[in-house]
Scaffold this motif. Structure first.
Motif, short mmCIF file in Angstrom:
data_model
loop_
_atom_site.label_atom_id
_atom_site.label_comp_id
_atom_site.label_asym_id
_atom_site.label_seq_id
_atom_site.Cartn_x
_atom_site.Cartn_y
_atom_site.Cartn_z
N CYS A 1 0.89 -1.23 0.12
CA CYS A 1 -0.11 0.02 0.06
C CYS A 1 0.71 1.19 -0.09
O CYS A 1 0.74 2.04 -0.98
CB CYS A 1 -0.87 -0.17 1.13
SG CYS A 1 -2.16 1.52 1.48
N GLN B 1 4.88 12.49 1.83
CA GLN B 1 3.49 11.45 1.86
C GLN B 1 3.83 10.27 2.66
O GLN B 1 3.14 9.80 3.46
CB GLN B 1 3.05 11.16 0.64
CG GLN B 1 2.80 12.40 -0.27
CD GLN B 1 1.68 13.11 -0.14
OE1 GLN B 1 0.76 12.69 0.52
NE2 GLN B 1 1.88 14.58 -0.33
N LEU C 1 1.57 4.16 -2.89
CA LEU C 1 1.30 5.62 -2.50
C LEU C 1 2.63 6.36 -3.07
O LEU C 1 2.36 7.39 -3.55
CB LEU C 1 1.05 5.72 -0.95
CG LEU C 1 1.14 7.13 -0.39
CD1 LEU C 1 -0.22 7.58 -0.81
CD2 LEU C 1 1.37 7.11 1.05
N CYS D 1 -4.26 2.99 -2.67
CA CYS D 1 -3.82 3.47 -1.56
C CYS D 1 -3.58 5.11 -1.64
O CYS D 1 -2.70 5.28 -2.42
CB CYS D 1 -2.60 2.80 -1.17
SG CYS D 1 -3.12 1.21 -0.45
N ASP D 2 -4.35 5.98 -1.26
CA ASP D 2 -3.92 7.35 -1.13
C ASP D 2 -4.15 7.96 0.30
O ASP D 2 -4.46 7.57 1.07
CB ASP D 2 -4.92 7.82 -2.06
CG ASP D 2 -4.22 9.30 -2.87
OD1 ASP D 2 -3.02 9.49 -2.42
OD2 ASP D 2 -4.79 9.99 -3.60
N HIS E 1 2.84 9.07 -6.13
CA HIS E 1 3.12 10.73 -5.95
C HIS E 1 4.49 10.89 -6.35
O HIS E 1 4.85 12.20 -6.82
CB HIS E 1 3.02 10.82 -4.44
CG HIS E 1 1.56 11.04 -3.90
ND1 HIS E 1 1.00 12.33 -3.72
CD2 HIS E 1 0.92 9.96 -3.39
CE1 HIS E 1 -0.23 11.87 -3.41
NE2 HIS E 1 -0.37 10.73 -2.98
#
Length: 305
Positions: free
Chosen positions: A95, A157, A99, A177-178, A103
Motif C-alpha cells: 500500500c 507522503q 502511494l 492507496c492514497d 506521488h
C-alpha cells in the motif's frame, strides 16, 4: 510501532460491489491499460530512435510519456486484478509502495509540465535564442529538478503514513492507496496532517495550475508577432499542452483542495480520470496535433515492417 503493526493488510472496496459491473470494468480497464502502455512507449521509442525529433520539446515529451506509463502501472494493474477477486486486499508495505510511486511520478509529472511550459515559452517568444537557452545541459538539469521535486513530495507522503498508528479499521473505501482514505483509518486525530496534505498536494496544484495558465496566456498573447504559419503551429503546440494541463490539474485540485473528511461520491471517478484515463489520452493529444511526431511514427512503422 506496536500499534501500527496491528494492521498488516488493508481491504479495498474498489469501484463497485456489483459482480457484473466488475466484469465490465475489468475488460474496459484492461483495454485502457494496454492502450496507455502501447501509446506512451511508442512515443518514447519514436523520440529515442528518430533523428528528426532531437528538439528539447521531444526530449521532455519522451520523459512525460515514460512517466505516464509508470504512473499508470503503479495503479491500473492492481485495480484490474482486484476486479477478478471477491475479497480485495493489499499488504501495508504494498500500500505504501503504491502511494510512494504514485506521488513520485505524479509530482515529477506536474513539475515536468512546468518545464514544458517554459520550453514552449522560449521556443515561441525567443525563437532566435531558443537553442542557445535550452541547451542539453539545461534540459537535463530541469528534468533532474522535476525528479527531485517529485521524490521530495513522495517522501513527505510516505513519512506521514509511516508515522500514523493503524490499530483497527482496515477497510479502504477506494480502489487505490492514497492519503485521504488512509487518514480516515488512523487511530488518532489527523486534522493537522490533513491540513498539511492539503498544503502539500492541493495548494501546490492550485499555484502551479494558475502559473501555467498565466504562462500560456503570455505565450498566446505574443503570437501576434508571428506569421500565419508560425501562429498556427504555435497554437497547435500550446493547445496540446493546455489540454494536458487542464485534464491533469482540474481533477487533482478538486480532490485535494478540501479537508480529508469531506469525501464525495464522485471522488473515485475523478481519481480514475487522472490516474487511468489521462495517461491514455496524453499520447493521443500530443501526436494527433503534431505533424513532426506523426511523420516520425510513420517512418518508424515503415522501417519496422
Amino acid at each position: 510501532m506496536e500499534q501500527r503493526n496491528n494492521v498488516t493488510e488493508f481491504v479495498i472496496l474498489g469501484l463497485t460491489q456489483s459482480l457484473q459491473g466488475q466484469k465490465i470494468l475489468f475488460v474496459v480497464f484492461l483495454i485502457i491499460y494496454v492502450l496507455t502502455l502501447v501509446g506512451n512507449l511508442l512515443i518514447v521509442m519514436t523520440v529515442v530512435v528518430s533523428p528528426a525529433l532531437d528538439a528539447p520539446m521531444y526530449f521532455f515529451l519522451g520523459y512525460l510519456s515514460f512517466m505516464d506509463a509508470v504512473y499508470s502501472t503503479a495503479v491500473t494493474p492492481n485495480m484490474i486484478t482486484d476486479l477478478l477477486h471477491e475479497r480485495k486486499t493489499i499488504s501495508f508495505q504494498a500500500c505504501v509502495t503504491q502511494l510512494f510511486i504514485g506521488h513520485l511520478f505524479g509530482g515529477a509529472e506536474i513539475l515536468l509540465l512546468v518545464v514544458m511550459a517554459y520550453d514552449c515559452y522560449v521556443a515561441i517568444c525567443k525563437p532566435l535564442h531558443y537553442l542557445m537557452i535550452t541547451n542539453q545541459r539545461l534540459c537535463v538539469l530541469l528534468l533532474l529538478l522535476a525528479w527531485v521535486g517529485g521524490f521530495v513530495h513522495a517522501v513527505i507522503q510516505l513519512l506521514f503514513v509511516y508515522n500514523l498508528p493503524f490499530c483497527g479499521p482496515n477497510v479502504i473505501d477506494h480502489f487505490i492507496c492514497d492519503m485521504y482514505p488512509l487518514l480516515k483509518l488512523a487511530c488518532t486525530d489527523t486534522s493537522v496532517i490533513g491540513l498539511t496534505v492539503v498544503a502539500n498536494d492541493g495548494a501546490i496544484c492550485v499555484v502551479i495550475f494558475v502559473l501555467l495558465l498565466i504562462a500560456y496566456g503570455v505565450i498566446l498573447h505574443s503570437l501576434k508577432n508571428l506569421s500565419q504559419e508560425g501562429r498556427h503551429k504555435a497554437i497547435s503546440t500550446c493547445g496540446s499542452h493546455i489540454t494536458v494541463v487542464v485534464l491533469f490539474f482540474v481533477p487533482c485540485i478538486f480532490m485535494y483542495v478540501r479537508p480529508p473528511s469531506s469525501s464525495l461520491p464522485i471522488d473515485k471517478s475523478l481519481t480514475v480520470f487522472y490516474t487511468v484515463i489521462t495517461p491514455m489520452l496524453n499520447p493521443l493529444i500530443y501526436t494527433l496535433r503534431n505533424a513532426e511526431m506523426k511523420n516520425a511514427m510513420k517512418k518508424l512503422w515503415t522501417r519496422t515492417i
